[in-house]
Scaffold this motif. Structure first.
Motif, PDB file in Angstrom:
ATOM      1  N   ALA A   4       0.800  -1.230   0.000  1.00  0.00           N
ATOM      2  CA  ALA A   4       0.000   0.000   0.000  1.00  0.00           C
ATOM      3  C   ALA A   4       0.832   1.280   0.000  1.00  0.00           C
ATOM      4  N   ASN A   5       1.994   1.273   0.615  1.00  0.00           N
ATOM      5  CA  ASN A   5       2.826   2.477   0.656  1.00  0.00           C
ATOM      6  C   ASN A   5       3.830   2.553  -0.488  1.00  0.00           C
ATOM      7  N   GLU A  44      -8.424  -8.099 -13.082  1.00  0.00           N
ATOM      8  CA  GLU A  44      -8.653  -8.483 -11.683  1.00  0.00           C
ATOM      9  C   GLU A  44      -7.706  -7.724 -10.757  1.00  0.00           C
ATOM     10  N   TRP A  45      -6.431  -7.680 -11.119  1.00  0.00           N
ATOM     11  CA  TRP A  45      -5.458  -6.961 -10.298  1.00  0.00           C
ATOM     12  C   TRP A  45      -5.785  -5.471 -10.282  1.00  0.00           C
ATOM     13  N   PHE A  46      -6.222  -4.951 -11.414  1.00  0.00           N
ATOM     14  CA  PHE A  46      -6.616  -3.544 -11.490  1.00  0.00           C
ATOM     15  C   PHE A  46      -7.722  -3.241 -10.478  1.00  0.00           C
ATOM     16  N   CYS A  47      -8.736  -4.084 -10.470  1.00  0.00           N
ATOM     17  CA  CYS A  47      -9.880  -3.866  -9.576  1.00  0.00           C
ATOM     18  C   CYS A  47      -9.513  -4.042  -8.104  1.00  0.00           C
ATOM     19  N   GLU A  48      -8.555  -4.898  -7.819  1.00  0.00           N
ATOM     20  CA  GLU A  48      -8.159  -5.136  -6.427  1.00  0.00           C
ATOM     21  C   GLU A  48      -7.170  -4.090  -5.909  1.00  0.00           C
ATOM     22  N   ALA A  49      -6.272  -3.612  -6.767  1.00  0.00           N
ATOM     23  CA  ALA A  49      -5.234  -2.669  -6.326  1.00  0.00           C
ATOM     24  C   ALA A  49      -5.700  -1.213  -6.368  1.00  0.00           C
ATOM     25  N   SER A  50      -6.606  -0.890  -7.255  1.00  0.00           N
ATOM     26  CA  SER A  50      -7.039   0.504  -7.414  1.00  0.00           C
ATOM     27  C   SER A  50      -7.592   1.138  -6.140  1.00  0.00           C
ATOM     28  N   PRO A  51      -8.411   0.442  -5.364  1.00  0.00           N
ATOM     29  CA  PRO A  51      -8.906   1.082  -4.136  1.00  0.00           C
ATOM     30  C   PRO A  51      -7.790   1.548  -3.199  1.00  0.00           C
ATOM     31  N   LEU A  52      -6.680   0.815  -3.178  1.00  0.00           N
ATOM     32  CA  LEU A  52      -5.565   1.228  -2.323  1.00  0.00           C
ATOM     33  C   LEU A  52      -4.875   2.473  -2.870  1.00  0.00           C
ATOM     34  N   LEU A  53      -4.782   2.562  -4.181  1.00  0.00           N
ATOM     35  CA  LEU A  53      -4.171   3.746  -4.789  1.00  0.00           C
ATOM     36  C   LEU A  53      -5.028   4.992  -4.590  1.00  0.00           C
ATOM     37  N   SER A  85      -2.072  12.525  -0.809  1.00  0.00           N
ATOM     38  CA  SER A  85      -1.012  12.464   0.198  1.00  0.00           C
ATOM     39  C   SER A  85       0.339  12.865  -0.387  1.00  0.00           C
ATOM     40  N   ASN A  86       0.510  12.616  -1.666  1.00  0.00           N
ATOM     41  CA  ASN A  86       1.741  12.954  -2.357  1.00  0.00           C
ATOM     42  C   ASN A  86       1.384  13.951  -3.454  1.00  0.00           C
ATOM     43  N   LYS A  87       2.063  15.070  -3.499  1.00  0.00           N
ATOM     44  CA  LYS A  87       1.703  16.123  -4.455  1.00  0.00           C
ATOM     45  C   LYS A  87       1.999  15.767  -5.908  1.00  0.00           C
ATOM     46  N   SER A  88       2.764  14.739  -6.135  1.00  0.00           N
ATOM     47  CA  SER A  88       3.160  14.380  -7.491  1.00  0.00           C
ATOM     48  C   SER A  88       1.958  13.931  -8.324  1.00  0.00           C
ATOM     49  N   LYS A  89       1.636  14.689  -9.334  1.00  0.00           N
ATOM     50  CA  LYS A  89       0.592  14.368 -10.311  1.00  0.00           C
ATOM     51  C   LYS A  89      -0.809  14.230  -9.708  1.00  0.00           C
ATOM     52  N   THR A  90      -1.058  14.893  -8.598  1.00  0.00           N
ATOM     53  CA  THR A  90      -2.389  14.792  -7.994  1.00  0.00           C
ATOM     54  C   THR A  90      -3.457  15.482  -8.828  1.00  0.00           C
ATOM     55  N   SER A 132      -8.951   9.311   3.148  1.00  0.00           N
ATOM     56  CA  SER A 132      -8.187  10.352   3.819  1.00  0.00           C
ATOM     57  C   SER A 132      -7.899  11.455   2.811  1.00  0.00           C
ATOM     58  N   ILE A 133      -7.886  12.694   3.297  1.00  0.00           N
ATOM     59  CA  ILE A 133      -7.593  13.796   2.387  1.00  0.00           C
ATOM     60  C   ILE A 133      -6.787  14.863   3.117  1.00  0.00           C
ATOM     61  N   ASN A 134      -5.705  15.254   2.497  1.00  0.00           N
ATOM     62  CA  ASN A 134      -4.908  16.378   2.969  1.00  0.00           C
ATOM     63  C   ASN A 134      -5.455  17.594   2.234  1.00  0.00           C
ATOM     64  N   ILE A 135      -6.148  18.455   2.938  1.00  0.00           N
ATOM     65  CA  ILE A 135      -6.866  19.554   2.293  1.00  0.00           C
ATOM     66  C   ILE A 135      -5.920  20.516   1.584  1.00  0.00           C
ATOM     67  N   ASN A 136      -4.741  20.740   2.140  1.00  0.00           N
ATOM     68  CA  ASN A 136      -3.776  21.626   1.471  1.00  0.00           C
ATOM     69  C   ASN A 136      -3.317  21.026   0.147  1.00  0.00           C
ATOM     70  N   ASN A 137      -3.011  19.740   0.146  1.00  0.00           N
ATOM     71  CA  ASN A 137      -2.610  19.083  -1.098  1.00  0.00           C
ATOM     72  C   ASN A 137      -3.770  19.025  -2.088  1.00  0.00           C
TER      73      ASN A 137
END
Length: 120
Positions: free
Chosen positions: A21-22, A36-45, A51-56, A98-103
């Motif tokens: 996840a990290n 299948e992997w797309f559907c399972e991994a996407s919720p974690l992404l 959380s990370n400003k890169s390409k948000t 979770s949401i970082n409002i500043n980001n």
């Protein structure tokens, strides 16, 4: 000769993806393996996309795609945005935990700046 493709049980995939996840790059790579992997991994992404400003700013465009047709028409009319008419593949906003409002605010500004840069 036909090949037998063994699949990991869904619960096992979820466990593996939770461990990753990290590790956003690896988790993103997992979404590219198959549907299948797309559907399972996407919720974690998508549970903390700001959380990370890169390409948000890409997340903002994805959330616009999820909006109802009526809301998209309002955006299109008021902001001259037409390229978000297609629908998203998954309900990405439902994964948000979770949401970082500043980001988030930075992502909205960045989205708007990038949109105008590429639409001119």
């Amino acid at each position: 000769m036909p090949t037998l493709q063994k699949k990991l049980p869904s619960l096992a995939l979820k466990e593996v993806f939770e461990i990753l996840a990290n590790d956003i790059k690896t988790l993103y790579s997992c979404t590219q393996v198959n549907s299948e992997w797309f559907c399972e991994a996407s919720p974690l992404l998508w549970r903390d996309p700001f959380s990370n400003k890169s390409k948000t700013h890409f997340a903002i465009g994805t959330y616009i795609q999820e909006m109802s047709l009526q809301k998209k028409q309002i955006i299109k009319k008021n902001f001259n945005i037409s390229r978000f008419e297609s629908n998203s593949l998954l309900p990405y906003s439902s994964f948000l935990r979770s949401i970082n409002i500043n980001n988030f605010m930075d992502a909205v500004i960045n989205f708007w700046q990038n949109f105008h840069k590429y639409s001119q």
